[in-house]
Design a protein around this motif. Structure first.
Motif, PDB file in Angstrom:
ATOM      1  N   ARG A 144       0.693  -1.111  -0.111  1.00  0.00           N
ATOM      2  CA  ARG A 144       0.181   0.148   0.091  1.00  0.00           C
ATOM      3  C   ARG A 144       0.866   1.162  -0.067  1.00  0.00           C
ATOM      4  O   ARG A 144       2.013   1.343   0.537  1.00  0.00           O
ATOM      5  CB  ARG A 144      -0.740   0.036   1.144  1.00  0.00           C
ATOM      6  CG  ARG A 144      -2.007  -0.932   1.156  1.00  0.00           C
ATOM      7  CD  ARG A 144      -2.648  -1.097   2.386  1.00  0.00           C
ATOM      8  NE  ARG A 144      -1.704  -1.689   3.137  1.00  0.00           N
ATOM      9  CZ  ARG A 144      -1.712  -3.229   3.145  1.00  0.00           C
ATOM     10  NH1 ARG A 144      -2.452  -3.843   2.376  1.00  0.00           N
ATOM     11  NH2 ARG A 144      -0.884  -3.911   3.944  1.00  0.00           N
ATOM     12  N   ASN A 470     -11.535  -7.067  -4.455  1.00  0.00           N
ATOM     13  CA  ASN A 470     -10.633  -6.044  -3.506  1.00  0.00           C
ATOM     14  C   ASN A 470     -11.263  -5.415  -2.630  1.00  0.00           C
ATOM     15  O   ASN A 470     -12.357  -4.668  -3.209  1.00  0.00           O
ATOM     16  CB  ASN A 470      -9.575  -5.474  -4.389  1.00  0.00           C
ATOM     17  CG  ASN A 470      -8.512  -5.078  -3.653  1.00  0.00           C
ATOM     18  OD1 ASN A 470      -7.883  -5.820  -2.801  1.00  0.00           O
ATOM     19  ND2 ASN A 470      -7.918  -3.659  -3.833  1.00  0.00           N
ATOM     20  N   SER A 472     -10.824  -2.601   1.049  1.00  0.00           N
ATOM     21  CA  SER A 472     -10.025  -1.928   1.644  1.00  0.00           C
ATOM     22  C   SER A 472     -10.662  -2.020   3.088  1.00  0.00           C
ATOM     23  O   SER A 472     -11.705  -1.926   3.475  1.00  0.00           O
ATOM     24  CB  SER A 472      -9.929  -0.363   1.342  1.00  0.00           C
ATOM     25  OG  SER A 472      -9.586  -0.103   0.044  1.00  0.00           O
ATOM     26  N   GLU A 519      -5.450  -4.481   2.781  1.00  0.00           N
ATOM     27  CA  GLU A 519      -6.174  -4.905   1.418  1.00  0.00           C
ATOM     28  C   GLU A 519      -6.634  -6.300   1.577  1.00  0.00           C
ATOM     29  O   GLU A 519      -5.640  -7.140   1.912  1.00  0.00           O
ATOM     30  CB  GLU A 519      -5.380  -4.372   0.390  1.00  0.00           C
ATOM     31  CG  GLU A 519      -5.261  -2.810   0.270  1.00  0.00           C
ATOM     32  CD  GLU A 519      -6.221  -2.157  -0.029  1.00  0.00           C
ATOM     33  OE1 GLU A 519      -7.417  -2.653  -0.837  1.00  0.00           O
ATOM     34  OE2 GLU A 519      -6.555  -0.820   0.231  1.00  0.00           O
ATOM     35  N   SER A 521      -8.735  -9.429  -0.805  1.00  0.00           N
ATOM     36  CA  SER A 521      -9.626  -9.928  -1.871  1.00  0.00           C
ATOM     37  C   SER A 521     -10.211 -10.980  -1.507  1.00  0.00           C
ATOM     38  O   SER A 521      -9.905 -12.004  -1.307  1.00  0.00           O
ATOM     39  CB  SER A 521      -8.966 -10.093  -3.052  1.00  0.00           C
ATOM     40  OG  SER A 521      -9.658 -10.327  -4.272  1.00  0.00           O
TER      41      SER A 521
END
Length: 551
Positions: A144, A470, A472, A519, A521
């Motif tokens: 990130r 994905n 956050s 993060e 997924s």
């Protein structure tokens, strides 16, 4: 040096700048246009169990992608690196060599790649060889970007727009509307300020693109990362912009001293028009479903903005204060027509651009991009109303005799436009609405937030967009009396028991004493179980859990 020699020197300088631009064009990479990519499939399939270790892992994205150095990794069950050699990027397919003699158990595949519109896309998934085991943790450098970098990218975009209009406005007014009796020193200073601001912003954008795409802080810029950026379409567009700006400088200098010839004016106009195209070629328009149309309308949109707002700056800052009534009587009607044409072109290009990037009413109202666009439309309507008032004053022929009301209206226009530029700078860094609705990276269709409590802390959990693909995650720890709780160590896992997906570690990055982000997924929809372990001292820690519906 006489006027003829100065003119020759100016044209030689312009030619040198154009040569730099030509070199950048020749070095430009060729490739198909695409948009925010999303992982559409993988081999082995995410969360699957295969009988024997594969010799390679294949990731297939929805669109063509580029690599970020050392950001595609495969972690073996024992925590070691299982990938071998550099991954191969062939359009939308990424092939990663794997050690076939690796141990049995669960492997973690993590990736960070770059979409054609220059935005990073990251994610992770697991697969198991023989039988599942406890998923490993990727201990490599974090993917990130520092939040300061994200803000810095938007700020430099804003400064680039400001520099553009401070070049276009003075150049246009000095070439066509400036009274001969007035000194050009003030507008010249403004123009050179715009040139410097535009050059600095362009270089800063290239610099910050490295940590923005590869992760890290403002100064985490490596030679390899910079080479990757400069070798991309994004970097090429910025190099071309700098080359065109350098060429224009040699023709702008004579303009700040007096009128220029028709040939120089045509060349300068051509450089300006060419430069406008470097913005859409480095952003969303080049990756839209209709790239040729999007690039053209975005250039028209940007050029109209620069003419209109740059002209307003010159009008408010110089002409309405220095020109006499006779001069204003000749200047204002001409400017009024130019402004009307610029606003009409701005509106038409904006409508076409919006239809391409948004597409549906759901995307307009249900995505961050759409909501920002609605805010921009509202502000634009307000500034057009103020501009219409100014135009009425000009039509009544009272503006030249009483310029104060026009000056006030122009300053209001400029204030609202400054806000519009800020919205635009954010908009170009936001995934297009069409991508969000289609389920691409950065989708904004949902949001999950909850507060979990334990005897020693409370944990605020935010997950965006809380759907497959994905996401956050942001975590905030507080004491029982609701003060920030310093955290020594963060841990988080995600599991989907209904589909047989055991707990997968979520890599977290500590931002402040009580704030961490990550993060992750989600490979499939369902009721995912999130587990958070927060250690607040050497001996004090507690675990909290949440069941999150992922669409």
């Amino acid at each position: 040096m006489n006027a003829v020699d100065r003119r020759r020197l100016a044209r030689l300088g312009a030619a040198a700048g154009l040569l730099v631009t030509l070199v950048a064009l020749l070095l430009a990479p060729a490739g198909p246009a695409s948009a925010h990519a999303v992982l559409s499939s993988s081999s082995p399939v995410a969360s699957s169990v295969v009988p024997s270790a594969p010799s390679e892992v294949v990731l297939t994205f929805s669109e063509s992608v580029r690599k970020v150095p050392d950001k595609v990794r495969i972690i073996a069950p024992d925590g070691s690196r299982a990938d071998r050699g550099e991954p191969r990027f062939e359009g939308s397919v990424v092939t990663i060599g794997v050690d076939p003699a690796g141990p049995q158990g669960t492997y973690l595949v993590s990736y960070r790649v770059i979409s054609a519109d220059s935005h990073p896309v990251s994610g992770a998934f697991t697969y198991s060889v023989g039988a599942p085991s406890t998923p490993p943790t990727d201990s490599g450098s974090d993917s990130r970007a520092d939040p300061v970098v994200g803000v810095g990218v938007k700020v430099t975009k804003y400064l680039g727009y400001a520099g553009l209009l401070l070049v276009v406005g003075p150049a246009l007014v000095l070439a066509a509307l400036w009274p001969l009796r007035l000194a050009r020193r003030g507008p010249a200073r403004l123009l050179w300020s715009g040139v410097g601001l535009l050059a600095v912003a362009t270089v800063a954008e290239v610099w910050m693109q490295v940590p923005y795409t590869a992760g890290g802080g403002l100064f985490d810029v490596t030679g390899e990362g910079l080479s990757e950026v400069l070798g991309s379409g994004y970097g090429t567009a910025h190099l071309i912009r700098l080359g065109l700006l350098a060429a224009a400088v040699f023709l702008l200098r004579p303009l700040t001293r007096g009128p220029v010839g028709r040939t120089d004016g045509i060349i300068l106009t051509g450089l300006g028009v060419a430069g406008l195209f470097t913005w859409p070629l480095a952003g969303h328009p080049a990756a839209s479903p209709a790239p040729a149309v999007s690039v053209l309308v975005d250039a028209v949109h940007l050029g109209s903005m620069a003419v209109w707002v740059g002209g307003l700056v010159m009008l408010a800052g110089f002409l309405l204060r220095r020109a006499d009534e006779r001069e204003l009587g000749a200047i204002l009607p001409i400017w009024s027509r130019w402004a009307a044409l610029a606003v009409a072109a701005l509106l038409l290009a904006g409508v076409v651009q919006g239809l391409i990037e948004v597409g549906t009413l759901q995307a307009l109202t249900g995505t961050t991009y759409g909501r920002l666009l609605l805010a921009k439309i509202g502000l634009f309507a307000l500034v057009v109303a103020v501009a219409a008032y100014s135009r009425q004053l000009v039509r009544r022929r009272t503006a030249a005799a009483r310029p104060l009301p026009v000056r006030r209206a122009v300053w209001v226009e400029l204030a609202i436009t400054a806000v519009i530029l800020g919205v635009t700078a954010t908009l170009v860094q936001t995934p297009p609405a069409r991508t969000a609705v289609d389920g691409g990276a950065g989708a904004e269709a949902g949001y999950y937030s909850t507060t979990l409590t334990s005897p020693i802390y409370s944990l605020q959990v935010e997950l965006d967009p809380a759907e497959r693909g994905n996401n956050s995650m942001h975590l905030y720890a507080y004491t029982p009396d609701n003060r920030p709780q310093p955290v020594v160590e963060w841990k988080a896992t995600a599991a989907l028991p209904s589909a047989g997906v055991e707990a997968i570690d979520i890599p977290l990055l500590k931002l402040t004493d009580n704030h961490a982000t990550g993060e992750f997924s989600f490979p499939s929809a369902g009721e995912w179980q999130l587990r958070f372990t927060v250690r607040t001292s050497d001996i004090d820690q507690a675990t909290v859990t949440a069941t999150v519906p992922i669409k």
